[in-house]
Design a protein around this motif. Structure first.
Motif, PDB file in Angstrom:
ATOM      1  N   PHE A  34       0.824  -1.212   0.000  1.00  0.00           N
ATOM      2  CA  PHE A  34       0.000   0.000   0.000  1.00  0.00           C
ATOM      3  C   PHE A  34       0.860   1.264   0.000  1.00  0.00           C
ATOM      4  CE2 PHE A  34      -2.470  -3.301   2.155  1.00  0.00           C
ATOM      5  CZ  PHE A  34      -3.641  -3.277   1.411  1.00  0.00           C
ATOM      6  N   TYR A  41      -0.378   4.600   8.503  1.00  0.00           N
ATOM      7  CA  TYR A  41      -1.584   3.795   8.697  1.00  0.00           C
ATOM      8  C   TYR A  41      -2.347   4.254   9.942  1.00  0.00           C
ATOM      9  CZ  TYR A  41      -4.343  -0.137  10.367  1.00  0.00           C
ATOM     10  OH  TYR A  41      -5.367  -0.904  10.869  1.00  0.00           O
ATOM     11  N   SER A  48     -10.221   8.069   9.942  1.00  0.00           N
ATOM     12  CA  SER A  48     -11.411   7.347   9.493  1.00  0.00           C
ATOM     13  C   SER A  48     -12.398   7.152  10.642  1.00  0.00           C
ATOM     14  CB  SER A  48     -11.030   5.994   8.885  1.00  0.00           C
ATOM     15  OG  SER A  48     -10.673   5.059   9.876  1.00  0.00           O
ATOM     16  N   GLU A 103     -10.061   7.710   1.673  1.00  0.00           N
ATOM     17  CA  GLU A 103     -11.191   6.869   2.102  1.00  0.00           C
ATOM     18  C   GLU A 103     -11.139   5.500   1.420  1.00  0.00           C
ATOM     19  OE1 GLU A 103     -14.614   9.245   1.203  1.00  0.00           O
ATOM     20  OE2 GLU A 103     -14.281  10.576   2.917  1.00  0.00           O
ATOM     21  N   ALA A 104     -10.794   5.484   0.141  1.00  0.00           N
ATOM     22  CA  ALA A 104     -10.692   4.216  -0.589  1.00  0.00           C
ATOM     23  C   ALA A 104      -9.552   3.368  -0.031  1.00  0.00           C
ATOM     24  CB  ALA A 104     -10.469   4.484  -2.082  1.00  0.00           C
ATOM     25  N   LEU A 105      -8.433   4.017   0.300  1.00  0.00           N
ATOM     26  CA  LEU A 105      -7.306   3.287   0.865  1.00  0.00           C
ATOM     27  C   LEU A 105      -7.666   2.703   2.231  1.00  0.00           C
ATOM     28  CD1 LEU A 105      -4.384   2.358   0.700  1.00  0.00           C
ATOM     29  CD2 LEU A 105      -3.702   4.612   1.568  1.00  0.00           C
ATOM     30  N   ALA A 107     -10.584   1.839   3.256  1.00  0.00           N
ATOM     31  CA  ALA A 107     -11.480   0.693   3.024  1.00  0.00           C
ATOM     32  C   ALA A 107     -10.675  -0.554   2.655  1.00  0.00           C
ATOM     33  CB  ALA A 107     -12.492   1.024   1.931  1.00  0.00           C
ATOM     34  N   SER A 108      -9.634  -0.376   1.856  1.00  0.00           N
ATOM     35  CA  SER A 108      -8.825  -1.532   1.454  1.00  0.00           C
ATOM     36  C   SER A 108      -7.919  -2.021   2.581  1.00  0.00           C
ATOM     37  CB  SER A 108      -8.003  -1.204   0.207  1.00  0.00           C
ATOM     38  OG  SER A 108      -7.030  -0.229   0.491  1.00  0.00           O
ATOM     39  N   LEU A 109      -7.759  -1.223   3.635  1.00  0.00           N
ATOM     40  CA  LEU A 109      -6.905  -1.595   4.768  1.00  0.00           C
ATOM     41  C   LEU A 109      -7.650  -2.329   5.873  1.00  0.00           C
ATOM     42  CD1 LEU A 109      -4.806   1.673   5.017  1.00  0.00           C
ATOM     43  CD2 LEU A 109      -3.935  -0.595   4.427  1.00  0.00           C
ATOM     44  N   GLN A 110      -8.937  -2.504   5.738  1.00  0.00           N
ATOM     45  CA  GLN A 110      -9.693  -3.204   6.783  1.00  0.00           C
ATOM     46  C   GLN A 110      -9.187  -4.632   6.969  1.00  0.00           C
ATOM     47  OE1 GLN A 110     -11.661  -1.659   8.921  1.00  0.00           O
ATOM     48  NE2 GLN A 110     -11.272   0.203   7.757  1.00  0.00           N
ATOM     49  N   GLY A 111      -8.761  -5.272   5.905  1.00  0.00           N
ATOM     50  CA  GLY A 111      -8.202  -6.611   6.016  1.00  0.00           C
ATOM     51  C   GLY A 111      -6.915  -6.620   6.831  1.00  0.00           C
TER      52      GLY A 111
END
Length: 162
Positions: A34, A41, A48, A103-105, A107-111
Motif C-alpha cells: 500500500f 496507517y 477514518s 477513504e478508498a485506501l 477501506a482496502s486496509l480493513q483486512g
C-alpha cells in the motif's frame, strides 16, 4: 521463532520493546504493497474513526509527538490522501480530513486491521486477552504517572535533558 527460556525472566521494558519492534516489522511488510508506514496507517485510521481532527488530537490518539504527526500528515497530503482545512471555529487550528483516495485506501486496509488483531491474539483464550489488556493498561497508567511526576518536578535526569 521459539523464544528461549530467558524471555520469561527478561525485564518488562525489554519485553514490551521487543513486542513493539516485532509488531512494527510485521506491519511494515503487510503495509508495503500500500506504500504506507505503520505510522501513516495509524493516522489514516484515526481520521477514518473521526474525520476533521486537528494535528494535536491526531498525535495524542496515535501516541506520536506533534512534529512527527505533522511530518507524516504533510506526506499524506502530498500523496492526495488527506486534506487540511482551516477550523472555522478556531482561527489558528487546522483540521485534517480524508480525501476520496484516502477513504478508498482506508477501506482496502480493513483486512490489514483484522489480520493484525486476529494474528496477535491467536491462541489466547478470551480471559487471557482481557487480563493482558488490563495489565498493559496498568503499565500505561504507571508510565503516565511517571511522566507527570517528571513534568511536575521540572527536572529530568541529565542524560535525558536536551
Amino acid at each position: 521463532m521459539q523464544l528461549s527460556s530467558s524471555w520469561k525472566t527478561a525485564s518488562l521494558p525489554h519485553i514490551i520493546t521487543a513486542v513493539k519492534s516485532r509488531m512494527r516489522q510485521v506491519a511494515w511488510r503487510r503495509l508495503a504493497p500500500f506504500g504506507l508506514s505503520p505510522q501513516q496507517y495509524q493516522l489514516l485510521m484515526a481520521m477514518s474513526e473521526k474525520d476533521g481532527r486537528c494535528h494535536g488530537d491526531l498525535a495524542r490518539c496515535t501516541w506520536m509527538d506533534k512534529p512527527t504527526a505533522s511530518r507524516i500528515l504533510r506526506t499524506l497530503q502530498d500523496r492526495g490522501l488527506v486534506r487540511a482545512e482551516a477550523d472555522p471555529s478556531h482561527g489558528r487550528r487546522v483540521l485534517f480530513t480524508l480525501e476520496p483516495a484516502g477513504e478508498a485506501l482506508v477501506a482496502s486496509l480493513q483486512g490489514f486491521r483484522q489480520y493484525m488483531r486476529e494474528g496477535m491474539e491467536q491462541g489466547l483464550p478470551e480471559g487471557d486477552r482481557a487480563q493482558l489488556r488490563s495489565v498493559l493498561a496498568s503499565v500505561m497508567d504507571n508510565l503516565d504517572r511517571m511522566e507527570a511526576e517528571l513534568i511536575e518536578s521540572g527536572s529530568e535526569p541529565k542524560s535525558e535533558q536536551k
